[in-house]
Motif scaffolding. Structure first.
Motif, PDB file in Angstrom:
ATOM      1  N   SER A 369       2.252   9.046  36.508  1.00 52.70           N
ATOM      2  CA  SER A 369       3.250   9.275  35.465  1.00 52.70           C
ATOM      3  C   SER A 369       3.207   8.092  34.487  1.00 52.70           C
ATOM      4  O   SER A 369       2.475   7.120  34.702  1.00 52.70           O
ATOM      5  N   LYS A 370       3.981   8.199  33.465  1.00 51.26           N
ATOM      6  CA  LYS A 370       3.962   7.161  32.437  1.00 51.26           C
ATOM      7  C   LYS A 370       4.370   5.807  33.002  1.00 51.26           C
ATOM      8  O   LYS A 370       3.854   4.758  32.583  1.00 51.26           O
ATOM      9  N   ASP A 371       5.291   5.812  34.005  1.00 50.47           N
ATOM     10  CA  ASP A 371       5.753   4.541  34.573  1.00 50.47           C
ATOM     11  C   ASP A 371       4.813   4.004  35.665  1.00 50.47           C
ATOM     12  O   ASP A 371       5.108   3.010  36.316  1.00 50.47           O
ATOM     13  N   GLY A 372       3.685   4.710  35.916  1.00 52.23           N
ATOM     14  CA  GLY A 372       2.695   4.223  36.871  1.00 52.23           C
ATOM     15  C   GLY A 372       2.869   4.730  38.290  1.00 52.23           C
ATOM     16  O   GLY A 372       2.027   4.438  39.151  1.00 52.23           O
ATOM     17  N   SER A 373       3.928   5.482  38.557  1.00 53.56           N
ATOM     18  CA  SER A 373       4.109   6.015  39.914  1.00 53.56           C
ATOM     19  C   SER A 373       3.108   7.142  40.157  1.00 53.56           C
ATOM     20  O   SER A 373       2.662   7.830  39.238  1.00 53.56           O
TER      21      SER A 373
END
Length: 933
Positions: A369-373
């Motif tokens: 995802s955009k937040d790296g998760s």
């Protein structure tokens, strides 16, 4: 007178004679040529030709083909009779057959002939009677038809297989005439169309075809009849007998006869109705899918042929975090979107869709995802084509299954753990030794934790850590296991010491920089990660399991799984040790069995299968073979057969151990021996068996009879003595009372005390004699055993004690009691004594007595429970002995005969009595009475 002929006449005659000679010569040449032709035909023909003498049944003339066919030389064949080579007829039968042919003139038949090598050949025989030099001979032509018969049999088998395949084929099959009429149909065709076979044989293919397909059917058949096509296949609709439409995949081929004329069509029908319905449903589903794609809560992503994002739904924004402005127009590799481990598989599937190898696919892969998760997503991909079939774009539906995947992983780990546990439990029984069992445990541990190295150790009673199993040979070089003994300060020397001493799991994912108190023993295998857990039996650590080198390290899930596994391994090790002890116990049992002083035998399925030496001596046998195989009834006197049969039935069907039985056995020499029998049901040799112990009680019975006679005499003496003592004792007490009454005022105080003490002692003596008399009457009484309602009996006792109960504020309660065959007066005395004792020895202001009973095998077990002063366990036996009292007469009055009397009564009824008590809280007296007398 000699007739004179002219020269001309003679010349004419000579010419005629020469002409006649010439004609004769030509006839002879023709006959010779004909003979050569016949001989060549006879010798070189493909069939065997034989001329048989009817008298001898032997061949007098035969050609070489006969010998060639049968494998004989001409000399060998000339010595044989027809019966020697005929496999069906004896010589007598062959002679009768030839006579029949001689009578009828000819015959044509088939037979079997045996070659010299023993092979059986099929032969067609054409026989005819011919006349040679005035004698009739049997002329035969033998045609070998073995190959033809084999070909015919092969053809029949082929036809049988064809019709078997035809009839039982899972698809519809039909044979149709060139005119379209059904000639034969199989069961599947009937089931498909709903008609019986007879009904279909009256119809043509046009009668059952949907009208929409008749024109194309006719066109195909015309092409086949014209030889333009050999086979055709199509999907078509038929009309079922019940008038509904069915779909079938039709395959038709044309069979031609030997004259190259159309013989018949073979049609094959595969029911595709369900598939066609499914296709229709699919078409409708696709329409609905298009609608849902526009309005679906699933993420919808569309790519062009360069795999640039051209559509990004709102749900995609919520799942992945990028809005459409940030992602649309970018390629997959321009955004950190696909997990590194899945890039290759995503690229391969994408390429397959672009080059047309697949039009749709689904895959599960990890995305960022955009937040790296990291997310786990299911992708459902499908190509979109234009009217010319060219790829326009790829449409994807995306479902975020991150949470579901975590749950599935947990479930999968749990299932793997459960399978591993079952495998370990199974290995307890199936494994040959600790090494094999330990290896299975480690294999399970490695699979559950994803490890590549493992160790299982157990601490022996002497404190040595033994390696039950290791999964890597390099463990053997480790100094801990080479030395064996665990040092006292082991926790300062290695990782395993910490697990053993602390009794807690240990998890290390960075062995390069462990805590200061954790070091690896010398020679330890290289580790990238380690997880270890102790084997705990209660609070005691009895061993440990260690696994290592999991890719990515260990987490709490792996630790929890290993801890559960350690509990299972601990329990399984305990079970193995128990089973080992049981096996050792069985060995000891056999030793004790064989050397027991008592006779013992094993009864399995009503047969004696094992006896010991004492048993041989008891029955007078020299060898075990004299007793093995006999039934128990062969060993016991006939008077005890019914009893033995009932005891065996109870042990087998109810699993009850049987009480002591005194009976008689019959020795092999016919002698009768009194024995005491104890039997129990138990597993032996892989099955249920009955263990029977016999003890010779002949001498004991004699001693018991002597003792019984002595006791009876003693009881009679006690009865007589106690009865005779009462009269003088009454006189003594009476005169002392008269002395006290008439001359008491003449005595001083001390004299009056003496008289009072003598009178009191006399009264006590009267009570003791009366009780002793009652005790002696227990066994000398003529009282009979009659069915008695014990509820009524106890009520009578309570009525008799009503004033005593009221004076002491005592309460007596009793449950529902059975009716038994007893001596009612003695049982009444039994309950009265026990109730009075419960009230007498009671400091409670409100004494309470509870009476009850319960079934116990062949007995009823009664209890009388009170809340009195209780009895110390060391006096449990003493209180039932005559004249044995625990208290002085000043504390509690009595003679010490009450409980002795109770024991006598219970024993006379075939039961036993005992007490259980807690001092200061109360006592419970138990006694048993037979349920059936």
């Amino acid at each position: 007178m000699v007739e004179k002929r002219s020269y001309r006449e003679l010349e004419k005659q000579v010419q005629e004679l020469q002409a006649e000679l010439e004609k004769s010569k030509r006839r002879e040449e023709a006959l010779s040529k004909s003979d050569r032709y016949y001989k060549a035909l006879f010798e070189q023909g493909l069939d065997g030709v034989v001329v048989v003498d009817p008298e001898t049944c032997r061949a007098v003339v035969f050609n070489d083909q006969v010998c060639q066919n049968l494998g004989y030389s001409r000399d060998e064949f000339a010595k044989l009779s027809i019966a020697d080579i005929d496999a069906l007829e004896t010589e007598e039968e062959a002679r009768i057959h030839i006579e029949k042919v001689l009578k009828n003139g000819s015959d044509d038949f088939q037979t079997l002939q045996r070659t010299k090598q023993g092979e059986i050949r099929h032969v067609h025989v054409t026989a005819k009677v011919i006349e040679v030099d005035g004698s009739k001979v049997y002329h035969c032509i033998w045609t070998d038809i073995t190959d033809r018969r084999r070909a015919e049999e092969a053809l029949r088998e082929s036809e049988t297989r064809f019709f078997s395949i035809f009839e039982y084929a899972p698809i519809g099959m039909a044979i149709v005439s060139p005119e379209g009429k059904f000639l034969k149909v199989n069961r599947a065709t009937c089931d498909l169309l709903g008609y019986s076979e007879l009904e279909l044989l009256t119809k043509t293919y046009r009668d059952i075809s949907h009208p929409d397909f008749l024109e194309s059917d006719d066109a195909h058949l015309e092409q086949m009849l014209a030889g333009k096509i050999r086979i055709y296949q199509k999907e078509k609709r038929y009309i079922h007998k019940k008038r509904h439409a069915i779909w079938a995949l039709l395959s038709v081929s044309l069979i031609w006869d030997q004259q190259q004329e159309p013989a018949y069509f073979i049609s094959q029908l595969v029911n595709i109705t369900d598939r066609k319905l499914a296709e229709e449903k699919l078409r409708l589903a696709l329409q609905r899918l298009n609608f849902h794609m526009e309005n679906s809560p699933l993420a919808v992503v569309e790519f062009n042929t360069a795999f640039e994002v051209i559509y990004w739904s709102r749900q995609a924004e919520r799942i992945f975090g990028w809005n459409s402005q940030e992602i649309v127009g970018k390629k997959i590799d321009q955004v950190r979107w696909v997990h590194e481990d899945d890039v290759e598989s995503v690229a391969r599937l994408s390429k397959n869709m672009l080059n047309g190898r697949s039009t749709s696919n689904s895959m599960t892969n990890r995305n960022y995802s955009k937040d790296g998760s990291v997310l786990t997503c299911e992708w459902y991909n499908s190509v979109l084509l234009n009217g010319q079939g060219e790829l326009v774009s790829v449409l994807s539906l995306v479902l975020d299954i991150t949470e579901r995947k975590r749950s599935e992983t947990a479930v999968e780990r749990q299932n793997t753990l459960l399978k591993g546990i079952n495998r370990i439990f199974g290995a307890v029984v199936t494994s040959a030794g600790d090494k094999e069992f330990g290896g299975i445990c480690l294999d399970v541990a490695e699979k559950i934790t994803g490890s590549s190295i493992s160790f299982l150790g157990e601490i022996s009673p002497d404190g040595v850590l033994h390696d039950i199993a290791v999964s890597n040979p390099t463990w053997n070089a480790c100094s801990v296991f080479k030395s064996g003994k665990i040092p006292k300060n082991f926790h300062t020397y290695g990782i395993y010491a910490r697990v053993i001493v602390d009794g807690k799991p240990l998890l290390i994912n960075n062995p390069a920089s462990p805590p200061s108190d954790i070091v690896f023993p010398t020679g330890h295998p290289p580790l990238t990660s380690l997880l270890a857990a102790p084997l705990k039996h209660g609070e005691k650590t009895i061993g440990m399991v260690a696994v290592g080198n999991r890719k990515g390290g260990y987490g709490r899930e792996e630790q929890a799984a290993l801890e559960v596994l350690c509990q299972v391994i601990t329990e399984s090790l305990a079970r193995r040790r128990t089973e080992e002890a049981l096996r050792e116990g069985e060995v000891r049992y056999r030793s004790l069995f064989m050397h027991s002083p008592d006779a013992i035998y094993i009864n399995q399925q009503d047969r004696i299968t094992l006896v010991n030496d004492a048993c041989l001596r008891l029955f007078g046998a020299w060898t075990a073979g004299e007793l093995l195989g006999k039934t128990p009834y062969d060993l016991f006197h006939t008077d005890y057969h019914q009893v033995i049969r009932e005891r065996i039935r109870r042990m087998r069907h109810q699993g009850e151990s049987q009480p002591l039985l005194e009976g008689k056995i019959v020795r092999l020499d016919g002698g009768i021996v009194d024995v005491e029998v104890i039997a129990a049901h138990f597993p032996f040799g892989g099955s249920k068996a009955i263990h029977v112990i016999l003890r010779d009680i002949t001498e004991r019975r004699r001693a018991a009879e002597n003792l019984q006679r002595s006791n009876k005499e003693l009881e009679q003496f006690a009865y007589a003595a106690s009865h005779d003592l009462q009269e003088p004792l009454r006189s003594i007490v009476g005169f002392l009372q008269l002395l006290q009454h008439n001359y008491g005022d003449q005595l001083d105080e001390k004299g009056r005390q003496y008289v009072e003490r003598v009178v009191a002692a006399g009264h006590r003596m009267q009570i003791m004699i009366r009780d002793l008399l009652s005790l002696s009457r227990v066994t000398t009484s003529n009282g009979t055993f009659l069915p008695t309602n014990l509820n009524s009996l106890v009520k009578t006792v309570l009525d008799n004690l009503e004033s005593t109960l009221q004076e002491n504020h005592a309460e007596v309660v009793y449950a529902d009691l059975p009716s038994l065959s007893v001596d009612s007066s003695q049982i009444q005395s039994l309950f009265q004594n026990l109730i009075l004792n419960s009230i007498k020895y009671n400091m409670n202001p409100n004494p309470r007595v509870e009476i009850g009973c319960s079934p116990s095998g062949n007995f009823y077990q009664f209890f009388v429970r009170d809340n009195g002063i209780g009895i110390s366990p060391r006096f449990y036996e003493r209180i039932f002995i005559v004249f044995q009292r625990l208290h002085t007469a000043r504390e509690y009055d009595g003679t010490g005969l009450g409980l002795a009397l109770c024991r006598k009564i219970v024993e006379r009824h075939g039961g036993k009595i005992w007490v259980e008590s807690v001092p200061g809280e109360g006592s419970t007296f138990f006694f048993t009475l037979p349920a059936i007398r």
